[in-house]
Scaffold this motif. Structure first.
Motif, PDB file in Angstrom:
ATOM      1  N   VAL A 182       0.840  -1.199   0.000  1.00 17.48           N
ATOM      2  CA  VAL A 182       0.000   0.000   0.000  1.00 17.48           C
ATOM      3  C   VAL A 182       0.873   1.246   0.000  1.00 17.48           C
ATOM      4  N   CYS A 183       1.916   1.232   0.827  1.00 20.25           N
ATOM      5  CA  CYS A 183       2.821   2.386   0.910  1.00 20.25           C
ATOM      6  C   CYS A 183       3.802   2.444  -0.263  1.00 20.25           C
ATOM      7  N   ASN A 184       3.812   1.407  -1.088  1.00 16.13           N
ATOM      8  CA  ASN A 184       4.676   1.313  -2.259  1.00 16.13           C
ATOM      9  C   ASN A 184       6.159   1.369  -1.883  1.00 16.13           C
ATOM     10  N   VAL A 185       6.528   0.515  -0.918  1.00 19.47           N
ATOM     11  CA  VAL A 185       7.931   0.384  -0.535  1.00 19.47           C
ATOM     12  C   VAL A 185       8.317  -1.092  -0.590  1.00 19.47           C
ATOM     13  N   LYS A 186       9.618  -1.341  -0.626  1.00 19.35           N
ATOM     14  CA  LYS A 186      10.120  -2.707  -0.696  1.00 19.35           C
ATOM     15  C   LYS A 186      10.562  -3.168   0.684  1.00 19.35           C
ATOM     16  N   ASN A 187       9.934  -4.213   1.170  1.00 17.49           N
ATOM     17  CA  ASN A 187      10.365  -4.856   2.398  1.00 17.49           C
ATOM     18  C   ASN A 187      11.601  -5.689   2.078  1.00 17.49           C
ATOM     19  N   VAL A 188      12.719  -5.424   2.729  1.00 16.12           N
ATOM     20  CA  VAL A 188      13.968  -6.104   2.379  1.00 16.12           C
ATOM     21  C   VAL A 188      13.933  -7.594   2.714  1.00 16.12           C
ATOM     22  N   PHE A 189      12.948  -8.022   3.516  1.00 14.67           N
ATOM     23  CA  PHE A 189      12.796  -9.442   3.832  1.00 14.67           C
ATOM     24  C   PHE A 189      11.510 -10.019   3.240  1.00 14.67           C
ATOM     25  N   ALA A 190      11.042  -9.423   2.167  1.00 14.38           N
ATOM     26  CA  ALA A 190       9.805  -9.891   1.525  1.00 14.38           C
ATOM     27  C   ALA A 190       9.922 -11.320   1.027  1.00 14.38           C
ATOM     28  N   ASP A 191      11.141 -11.755   0.703  1.00 14.60           N
ATOM     29  CA  ASP A 191      11.329 -13.097   0.148  1.00 14.60           C
ATOM     30  C   ASP A 191      11.564 -14.157   1.221  1.00 14.60           C
ATOM     31  N   ALA A 192      11.325 -13.819   2.479  1.00 15.47           N
ATOM     32  CA  ALA A 192      11.488 -14.794   3.564  1.00 15.47           C
ATOM     33  C   ALA A 192      10.539 -15.969   3.361  1.00 15.47           C
ATOM     34  N   THR A 193      10.962 -17.142   3.765  1.00 17.77           N
ATOM     35  CA  THR A 193      10.141 -18.342   3.573  1.00 17.77           C
ATOM     36  C   THR A 193       9.058 -18.488   4.631  1.00 17.77           C
TER      37      THR A 193
END
Length: 286
Positions: A182-193
């Motif tokens: 929603v805030c249009n930012v990249k979570n640096v741990f978005a690819d966590a399993t």
């Protein structure tokens, strides 16, 4: 530790009588908030620790906490319905209550934009459908406005400090991950399993976040703080881009989360402006 109510689709696992529920026990803070939001707060006869919003909720009898509930106290309150979050520590007691003939339904969250469905289903079981529809429509409208407000904004690399010790963050398919969208930012741990991974300081340093978001949660436990200033090579530290957010707003799957999302997005936008200014100054120097 955290009393996160990380669920989004309200799945009713048991059939409930067509008669509106009049005596409800709500076993999570977000359930209490949503019942009050649709005008059913006066029907709550019992709840759990940390159910502290709205103010009237603080006066409700508490029959347990995140770690366990009292079957005896619940039966004494003679509920006609229990609304529970799928919590493993509550499961044995809920099974016992069901064996005594108490109706139990479950709240389970996975998708941010499905919260209106939860409000509507609560409206159905309480007979307050029109009030629930109004709140659901307002939520959808405001969420759409927030998405539109930030969809063209420049992205940022963000680290979300969910808990300091052990150090935890969000990722995977958690609905908090959807808040970053929603805030249009990249979570640096978005690819966590996993949705709420435990990580190390070294993991964070390798990700080089531009912003560190620190959730502030009420707790009876003393919380250790992390002295991020020790690592000035991290962009967020170098530029002092730390953001504090209210966990009661962001970590509860209630209609109030819009306040938390709006606050987070607004603060992230200030960080955007900082980095934009830095870039302009750098370009001017060149």
């Amino acid at each position: 530790m955290l009393k996160l109510t990380f669920s989004i689709v309200l799945a009713f696992a048991f059939s409930v009588s067509a008669k509106p529920a009049e005596r409800i026990i709500a076993l999570a803070p977000h359930i209490v908030e949503n019942l009050y939001a649709i005008g059913a707060g006066e029907r709550i006869v019992g709840t759990v620790a940390y159910a502290d919003y709205p103010e009237a909720a603080k006066q409700l009898p508490q029959i347990g906490d995140y770690q366990g509930i009292s079957v005896e106290k619940i039966l004494a309150l003679k509920p006609d319905l229990i609304i529970a979050w799928k919590n493993a520590s509550h499961a044995p007691m809920l099974e016992k209550l069901e064996s005594f003939g108490v109706d139990v339904i479950y709240s389970e969250a996975k998708y941010l934009d499905k919260l209106p469905d939860e409000l509507l289903r609560l409206g159905k079981i309480t007979g307050l459908g029109s009030q629930a529809q109004q709140q659901a429509d307002l939520f959808t409208k405001r969420l759409d406005e927030l998405k539109a407000q930030y969809e063209q904004s420049a992205s940022l690399a963000v680290f979300y400090q969910l808990w300091p010790s052990p150090l935890m963050t969000v990722g995977g398919e958690s609905w908090l991950q959807q808040v970053f969208n929603v805030c249009n930012v990249k979570n640096v741990f978005a690819d966590a399993t996993t949705d709420y991974p435990q990580i190390s300081i070294e993991n964070v340093l390798l990700k080089s976040p531009q912003v560190i978001v620190i959730s502030e949660e009420k707790s009876e436990q003393d919380r250790e703080s992390i002295k991020w200033q020790q690592w000035p090579s991290v962009p967020a530290v170098k530029h002092k881009q730390y953001i504090s957010v209210d966990a009661d707003l962001l970590h509860r799957y209630s209609y109030r989360m819009l306040e938390g999302i709006s606050d987070l997005c607004g603060k992230l936008n200030v960080s955007r402006a900082h980095y934009k200014t830095m870039k302009v100054e750098h370009d001017n120097v060149e």
